[in-house]
Design an enzyme around this catalytic site. Structure first.
Site, PDB file in Angstrom:
ATOM      1  N   PRO A  88     -11.633  11.064 -12.705  1.00 14.26           N
ATOM      2  CA  PRO A  88     -12.253  10.600 -11.467  1.00 14.26           C
ATOM      3  C   PRO A  88     -12.168   9.078 -11.335  1.00 14.26           C
ATOM      4  O   PRO A  88     -12.433   8.356 -12.288  1.00 14.26           O
ATOM      5  CB  PRO A  88     -13.714  11.046 -11.615  1.00 14.26           C
ATOM      6  N   CYS A 107      -3.541 -13.028   9.776  1.00 12.96           N
ATOM      7  CA  CYS A 107      -2.581 -13.148  10.869  1.00 12.96           C
ATOM      8  C   CYS A 107      -1.648 -11.959  10.852  1.00 12.96           C
ATOM      9  O   CYS A 107      -0.515 -12.032  10.364  1.00 12.96           O
ATOM     10  CB  CYS A 107      -1.792 -14.441  10.733  1.00 12.96           C
TER      11      CYS A 107
HETATM   12  C1  PLP Z   1      -5.262   7.978  -8.346  1.00 15.78           C
HETATM   13  C2  PLP Z   1      -5.290   8.862  -9.512  1.00 15.78           C
HETATM   14  C3  PLP Z   1      -6.521   9.305 -10.026  1.00 15.78           C
HETATM   15  C4  PLP Z   1      -7.837   8.981  -9.384  1.00 15.78           C
HETATM   16  O1  PLP Z   1      -7.958   9.566  -8.128  1.00 15.78           O
HETATM   17  P1  PLP Z   1      -9.344   9.449  -7.320  1.00 15.78           P
HETATM   18  O2  PLP Z   1      -9.030  10.048  -6.003  1.00 15.78           O
HETATM   19  O3  PLP Z   1      -9.665   8.011  -7.244  1.00 15.78           O
HETATM   20  O4  PLP Z   1     -10.362  10.217  -8.107  1.00 15.78           O
HETATM   21  C5  PLP Z   1      -6.493  10.046 -11.169  1.00 15.78           C
HETATM   22  N1  PLP Z   1      -5.323  10.370 -11.789  1.00 15.78           N
HETATM   23  C6  PLP Z   1      -4.135   9.970 -11.309  1.00 15.78           C
HETATM   24  C7  PLP Z   1      -2.907  10.347 -12.035  1.00 15.78           C
HETATM   25  C8  PLP Z   1      -4.078   9.219 -10.160  1.00 15.78           C
HETATM   26  O5  PLP Z   1      -2.890   8.840  -9.682  1.00 15.78           O
END
Ligand code: PLP
Length: 432
Positions: A292, A362
């Site tokens: 997360p 801008c």
């Molecule tokens: C971006 C990402 C996350 C986190 O995603 P959230 O939507 O911020 O929870 C976790 N694992 C991977 C591989 C990601 O690219």
């Protein structure tokens, strides 16, 4: 209110984490990022508890630190017993600088350079999430040179479209991330991994997208990966011990968003499903990792600006301009992300003025939000944008040579600067 850490006090001011945002704007200046430390910790604990209660004791949430990365956040993650997902050596460096334990860092990225691989192995990063064969061979070569065995997970693309924005949707087959299961590439890749020296395959990773409010896409991803795991066990004799289900739980940005996902309930439903499928497929229940990012920090963040003026183009629209913009929050300019905007010093005034909130860059698309209802704003009002903890500071730029705002951490009625505002000297610090 959108989240329980937002409120209104007797002066009609917006409060955040129990503190008067108008006072904070006066004290620290604007533009300014605020963070609610208790909220960050509570969000971590929810994942920690749910994973521990439903899966093995070593199951762990890894904070996806691309959402918000600075030393203080890694200190909190260390204290909360979280793991960390890093996508660059810059993130690894920042985590180590905060004394975050290297063995709980998981190194992501679809193009790790030889330098990245050396840096991460030299610093004993716990696990690589391997994207492709070239990377695998480079890890193997350097691990061999160092005389170590590097733990790895392999990133799979399960071919799921969780119905989110195309720009933040990474789990479908056509993706620059991972190895697709559907095409047979993933199985062929695992075959290579298993005969590669100096790496130890722990299991699989998948990440299906972002802003997912339902648990069903996670169930579908788990189903596909468990079936793949059984297939590999049958064909190659390898049984995965770890399954990393990625991130992507949704967060409410506006009142119109679906209800906030109940992390505890979703993880428990997922565990029930996985338990029964594992027993049907005759697989051991894996250690489960999740990543997360947004759902740890988004609702713990709020941005404050000062209104510079209001411009009404007769027959078109009204613009409220603020002392920040796409430099501190590029998400509306990038993908039209919705945000809740408020006049922090006039929360009890009638919001009957439809306007577009524009930054000071801008660039005509450099808007914070369009068609929001506010009280009729004037110069000096404090404008608040809620739920800016994720992908704001971490995506900030110095476009137009604007200084990046600082971050103030709020806790128990105290307010502490945890990232100082950039100065003009910072802007030229790298110029030779
Ligand atoms: C971006 C990402 C996350 C986190 O995603 P959230 O939507 O911020 O929870 C976790 N694992 C991977 C591989 C990601 O690219």
């Amino acid at each position: 209110m959108l989240h329980s850490n937002l409120g209104i006090n007797e002066q009609g001011h917006l409060t955040f984490a129990g503190q008067d945002t108008v006072d904070l704007a006066k004290r620290f200046g604007t533009a300014l990022y605020l963070l609610d430390e208790e909220r960050i910790r509570a969000n971590c604990r929810r994942y920690r508890k749910a994973l521990r209660e439903n899966f093995s004791a070593d199951s762990l949430p890894l904070y996806a630190s691309k959402a918000l990365s600075f030393t203080g956040i890694y200190r909190i993650m260390a204290e909360e017993g979280m793991g960390v997902d890093a996508v660059s050596c810059g993130e690894i460096y920042t985590a180590l600088k905060a004394d975050f334990p290297a063995e709980r860092i998981y190194f992501h990225g679809n193009n790790k350079t030889d330098e990245d691989i050396r840096y991460a192995i030299d610093h004993q990063v716990g696990c690589f999430i391997v994207d492709n064969a070239e990377e695998l061979r480079a890890i193997s070569a350097y691990a061999g040179q160092k005389g170590i065995t590097q733990k790895i997970l392999v990133r799979l693309t399960p071919g799921i479209d969780p119905h989110t924005f195309a720009a933040v949707n990474t789990g479908k087959i056509d993706s620059q991330f991972g190895q697709p299961i559907e095409t047979g590439q993933a199985a062929a890749f695992i075959r290579e991994v298993l005969v590669t020296e100096h790496v130890q395959l722990l299991g699989y990773h998948c990440h299906i997208g972002s802003q997912i409010f339902d648990w069903v896409p996670f169930r579908d991803a788990a189903e596909i990966v468990l079936r793949f795991s059984a297939q590999i066990r049958d064909s190659l004799g390898f049984c995965a011990q770890v399954l990393n289900l990625g991130g992507g739980f949704g967060v409410r940005y506006v009142e119109a968003d679906p209800p906030q996902p109940d992390v505890a309930a979703y993880i428990s439903q997922l565990a029930q499903y996985m338990r029964s499928r594992c027993s049907e497929l005759n697989l051991p229940l894996p250690t489960v990792l999740m990543e997360p990012g947004r759902s740890i920090v988004a609702d713990a963040g709020l941005t404050l600006y000062t209104v510079g003026g209001v411009k009404t183009i007769e027959g078109y629209r009204s613009y409220v301009t603020v002392d920040g913009g796409m430099t501190d929050n590029p998400r509306y300019a990038l993908y039209g992300s919705p945000y809740t905007v408020m006049l922090a010093n006039r929360m009890n005034d009638k919001a009957d003025f439809c306007c577009t909130v524009a930054g000071r860059c801008c660039e005509s698309g450099a808007l914070i939000q369009e068609n929001v209802m506010l009280p009729r704003a004037c110069r000096g009002d404090i404008l608040a944008v809620a739920v800016t903890g994720a992908y704001n500071f971490s995506m900030a730029s110095n476009y137009n040579r604007l200084c990046r705002p600082g971050i103030v951490m709020l806790k128990d009625g105290q307010a502490n600067v945890v990232v100082r505002r950039q100065t003009f000297a910072d802007l030229t610090a790298c110029d030779l």
